[in-house]
Design an enzyme around this catalytic site. Structure first.
Site, short mmCIF file in Angstrom:
data_model
loop_
_atom_site.label_atom_id
_atom_site.label_comp_id
_atom_site.label_asym_id
_atom_site.label_seq_id
_atom_site.Cartn_x
_atom_site.Cartn_y
_atom_site.Cartn_z
N LYS A 1 0.83 -1.21 0.00
CA LYS A 1 0.00 0.00 0.00
C LYS A 1 0.87 1.26 0.00
O LYS A 1 1.89 1.32 0.70
CB LYS A 1 -0.90 -0.05 1.24
CG LYS A 1 -1.94 1.03 1.36
CD LYS A 1 -2.79 0.76 2.60
CE LYS A 1 -3.91 1.78 2.77
NZ LYS A 1 -4.77 1.45 3.94
N SER B 1 -9.26 1.85 2.55
CA SER B 1 -8.24 2.59 1.84
C SER B 1 -7.19 1.71 1.16
O SER B 1 -6.38 2.20 0.39
CB SER B 1 -7.53 3.55 2.81
OG SER B 1 -6.94 2.84 3.88
N SER C 1 -10.45 -0.74 6.26
CA SER C 1 -9.60 -0.47 5.10
C SER C 1 -8.87 -1.67 4.53
O SER C 1 -8.33 -1.60 3.43
CB SER C 1 -8.59 0.63 5.44
OG SER C 1 -9.24 1.87 5.56
#
Length: 434
Positions: free
Chosen positions: A72, A147, A171
């Site tokens: 990420k 996210s 997320s």
């Protein structure tokens, strides 16, 4: 694409090489990612160099020896940007690797680059001014989640077998559910978050925020958690599917869920019952879930804004914060009492499958749930089930809806019983997806 563990085994057996696997993953990204836009920071030259170095050394028993992966964007990797999607931080380049990245590299992983996120990691879809929008590999008109939306999309698209994400409001769990992959929100104390900082800071960790793995395969998910964990998380003894004690939670007093997700949860419960497991569909041991949602949203808002003044809201005080900590402690104790009677709770990770792209501000956004117009923010009650009491939860794919979109649910377990959550999720998947 092989699983991560199978890839490492094949490299050790001389059936392939780290460079060959890295080149193959790069080719998959270059061929398929134009529309999906998951891998937004690419570090292919250094990845090939790292793979060559592994091939020049003798293959060893590290679990991810030569396995290509992405992480990420919000995790620091030396020499790569960490912007969290903010335009003003697009030029911020990290000087050191996050602890989790160090551990993955030490386990033999080859990092190809970084995957997309929403601005400030503050949405359940992944779109920002630096990298644009990530689309769901199952339907490009739908979100991949957030996210860790780019992370889940990269795994679902078959670019890489494993990924690294973070979770405070679903997320990891929600993108995994939307994209039909596995994801694990760790217990709060399980994994060091160092190097997962707001850009240009080295602040304390955000309250309730944790990091964790995503994977296409459940064995890879467990192996990645082993690599990442700070502490020796206990592993449950092998059990038959009928030996588990399960509480189903398909309804919430605050948040609605679409019928196909509730039906899927009841289907999992029926399958466990048919295997001989104890399955309950309600319990007086549950805390007040509406109250939990209120406390969770207040703490989430203070944590994400670091207590700054917001329009229409009173400035939080230190007394407010201590009151929230007290409420959180009482809530965690209630869940602990519940887990004396149950091994796991199975609930929606989110009340719908992947929704259409929607750039309406999250505070104003609406969500269609089986034709009913609802407030988007109420859906945070589902991920908040595990986040507020800081419990581990595994997102597991268990079917599809009428539109062919993945249905994923979360399996919540007691504090530091992360591997129990994964084990029950594995059993659920085996029972309904075989």
């Amino acid at each position: 694409m092989r699983t991560a563990l199978a890839t490492a085994a094949a490299i050790r057996a001389g059936e392939t090489t780290a460079l060959a696997e890295t080149d193959a993953a790069i080719a998959r990204i270059e061929t398929g990612d134009t529309e999906i836009n998951a891998v937004v920071v690419r570090d292919f030259d250094r990845a090939r160099a790292a793979a060559r170095a592994l091939d020049e050394a003798r293959p060893d028993d590290r679990p991810f020896f030569g396995v290509p992966m992405t992480v990420k964007e919000s995790f620091d990797i030396a020499g790569l940007p960490t912007s969290w999607g903010f335009a003003e931080h697009a030029d911020h380049v990290a000087t050191a690797d996050a602890v989790a990245v160090q551990r993955l590299k030490a386990a033999g992983a080859v990092i190809l680059g970084k995957t997309n996120i929403p601005v400030g990691l503050a949405d359940l879809q992944s779109n920002n001014p630096n990298y644009g929008r990530t689309r769901n590999p199952h339907d490009p008109n739908r979100v991949s989640g957030g996210s860790s939306g780019g992370a889940a999309a990269a795994v679902a698209a078959g670019y890489v077998p494993i990924e690294l994400g973070s979770d405070i409001g679903g997320s990891i769990r929600v993108p995994a559910a939307f994209c039909g992959v596995w994801g694990h929100k760790s217990s709060f104390t399980a994994i060091a978050p160092d190097g997962h900082y707001f850009p240009r800071t080295d602040n304390a960790r955000i309250a309730m925020s944790v990091i964790g793995p995503l994977a296409a395969d459940r064995d890879d998910l467990a192996a990645e958690l082993d690599v990442l964990a700070d502490i020796p998380l206990p592993k449950p003894a092998p059990r038959k599917h009928g030996d588990w004690r399960i509480l189903l939670l398909p309804e919430h007093p605050v948040a609605k869920a679409q019928a196909s997700i509730k039906q899927a949860i009841h289907g999992v419960g029926d399958a466990f019952e048919n295997a001989g497991a104890r399955v309950d569909r309600g319990s007086d041991l549950l805390p007040d879930l509406a109250q939990q949602y209120g406390h969770y949203m207040h703490m989430l808002n203070v944590a994400m804004t670091r207590g700054a003044q917001q329009e229409g809201r009173p400035l939080p005080t230190l007394a407010d914060w201590f009151g929230l900590l007290d409420a959180q402690a009482r809530n965690a104790r209630a869940w602990q009492r519940l887990f004396a009677d149950y091994d796991a709770v199975i609930a929606p990770a989110w009340g719908t499958t992947a929704f259409p792209h929607d750039d309406t501000p999250i505070t104003e956004r609406r969500l269609d749930v089986d034709g009913e117009d609802t407030q988007f923010g109420l859906q945070l009650a589902w991920p908040g089930l595990a986040t507020f009491p800081m419990l581990p939860a595994t997102s597991v794919p268990i079917g599809t809806d009428a539109d062919g979109l993945p249905i994923g649910v979360q399996v919540i377990a007691d504090t530091n019983r992360d591997f129990t959550a994964i084990a029950v999720a594995r059993a659920a998947h085996d029972l309904v997806m075989r």
